[in-house]
Design an enzyme around this catalytic site. Sequence first.
Site, short mmCIF file in Angstrom:
data_model
loop_
_atom_site.label_atom_id
_atom_site.label_comp_id
_atom_site.label_asym_id
_atom_site.label_seq_id
_atom_site.Cartn_x
_atom_site.Cartn_y
_atom_site.Cartn_z
N HIS B 19 0.85 -1.20 0.00
CA HIS B 19 0.00 0.00 0.00
C HIS B 19 0.88 1.24 0.00
O HIS B 19 2.09 1.18 0.19
CB HIS B 19 -0.97 0.00 1.19
CG HIS B 19 -0.33 0.11 2.54
ND1 HIS B 19 -1.06 0.35 3.69
CD2 HIS B 19 0.95 0.02 2.95
CE1 HIS B 19 -0.25 0.39 4.74
NE2 HIS B 19 0.98 0.20 4.32
N CYS B 38 5.58 6.33 4.74
CA CYS B 38 4.55 5.56 4.01
C CYS B 38 4.21 6.16 2.66
O CYS B 38 3.34 5.63 1.95
CB CYS B 38 3.28 5.45 4.86
SG CYS B 38 3.55 4.59 6.40
N HIS B 44 4.82 -0.03 -0.32
CA HIS B 44 5.60 -0.97 0.48
C HIS B 44 4.60 -1.99 1.02
O HIS B 44 3.39 -1.79 0.90
CB HIS B 44 6.32 -0.24 1.63
CG HIS B 44 5.37 0.39 2.60
ND1 HIS B 44 4.72 1.58 2.34
CD2 HIS B 44 4.90 -0.03 3.80
CE1 HIS B 44 3.93 1.88 3.34
NE2 HIS B 44 4.00 0.92 4.25
N HIS B 46 3.26 -5.42 3.75
CA HIS B 46 3.21 -6.02 5.10
C HIS B 46 2.64 -7.42 5.02
O HIS B 46 1.89 -7.74 4.10
CB HIS B 46 2.31 -5.19 6.03
CG HIS B 46 2.75 -3.78 6.22
ND1 HIS B 46 3.85 -3.45 6.98
CD2 HIS B 46 2.25 -2.61 5.75
CE1 HIS B 46 3.99 -2.14 6.98
NE2 HIS B 46 3.05 -1.60 6.24
N ASP B 83 -5.13 -10.33 -0.80
CA ASP B 83 -3.87 -11.06 -0.69
C ASP B 83 -3.02 -10.91 -1.95
O ASP B 83 -3.50 -11.13 -3.07
CB ASP B 83 -4.16 -12.54 -0.42
CG ASP B 83 -2.90 -13.29 -0.02
OD1 ASP B 83 -2.00 -12.67 0.60
OD2 ASP B 83 -2.81 -14.50 -0.32
N HIS B 84 -1.77 -10.54 -1.76
CA HIS B 84 -0.82 -10.32 -2.86
C HIS B 84 -1.33 -9.30 -3.88
O HIS B 84 -1.25 -9.48 -5.08
CB HIS B 84 -0.45 -11.65 -3.53
CG HIS B 84 0.48 -12.46 -2.65
ND1 HIS B 84 0.05 -13.09 -1.52
CD2 HIS B 84 1.81 -12.67 -2.71
CE1 HIS B 84 1.07 -13.67 -0.92
NE2 HIS B 84 2.16 -13.44 -1.61
N GLU B 131 -0.85 -4.76 11.39
CA GLU B 131 -0.09 -4.41 10.19
C GLU B 131 1.35 -4.86 10.38
O GLU B 131 2.02 -5.29 9.45
CB GLU B 131 -0.18 -2.90 9.95
CG GLU B 131 0.37 -2.47 8.63
CD GLU B 131 0.08 -1.01 8.35
OE1 GLU B 131 -1.07 -0.69 8.01
OE2 GLU B 131 0.99 -0.19 8.49
#
Lengths: 138, 144
Positions: B19, B38, B44, B46, B83-84, B131
């Site tokens: 994100h 951020c 980047h 998580h 996801d991904h 996170e």
Amino acid sequence: MKLKYYLTRIHDFSAAHRLDSPALDAESNREIYDKCNNDNGHGHDYKLEVTISGQPDEKSGLIWPRAEFDRAINAVLQELDYRHLNREIEYFKKHISTGEEIICYLWQRLAQALPEGMLYHLKLWETNNNYFEFGRDL
Amino acid sequence: MDKNKQVTITRKFEFSASHRYWRDEWSAEKNEQVFGRCISTYGHGHNYELHVSVGGQVNPETGMIINLTDLKKEVNVVLEDFDHKFLNLDTPWFRELVPTTENVAAVLFRLIDERLNTYPLLRLERIRLYEKHDLYAEIRRAED
């Protein structure tokens, strides 16, 4: 559906302390506090979970900017980090440095450091096996 | 049915996503001041950890409030879209909304709540979204 938002940041600090009550004689102190009454003190890696609540800002999506939140927590914890609480921190010259008293001290300090009404809950881990909680949820 | 058997159960899930925090209408300076690191251009990521807590009456026939296999199935349908993925561009929810921990958690709460609407005796109580190991958001209903 309206939602309630909470955000928690976890920080740690390491400090020494000794449990010894001026209201008790030496023998009673030893009996009640046992190992924690050791003359020269002992220490812990404390872990503190700080929870704030509020509606996130519409633009930023944040309850409170992370950097400011971290700064507020750091300012309070840095004073305790790598210190002997009883000997070096004024508050604990008058209060016994139990987890209960430490969490009440942290609540007062953090409530002042954050915008009014934002602090919601604290969880203080003294070791991996015990923690103290204080806040509006309890 | 014993009305006092109101129980909450929690199941953990994981997903990995990237994100970026950024508002186009703000200057670069303001973005950096509010969002810090951020704002990095390409995002980047998580490994998020999600705790889903549901509450309900214990069904006397099954001894359960929901079959955990069903809960897992419903939540995984929602998480498939996270996801991904790069949350800002690969999902429809974060075009206007910055994908902060708070906002990602709130979007997940609404989506999971919708999936669980077909289970009349069950209520999504809260979700907790880690996170990182030292940062998490929690969402509950405001009427509680």
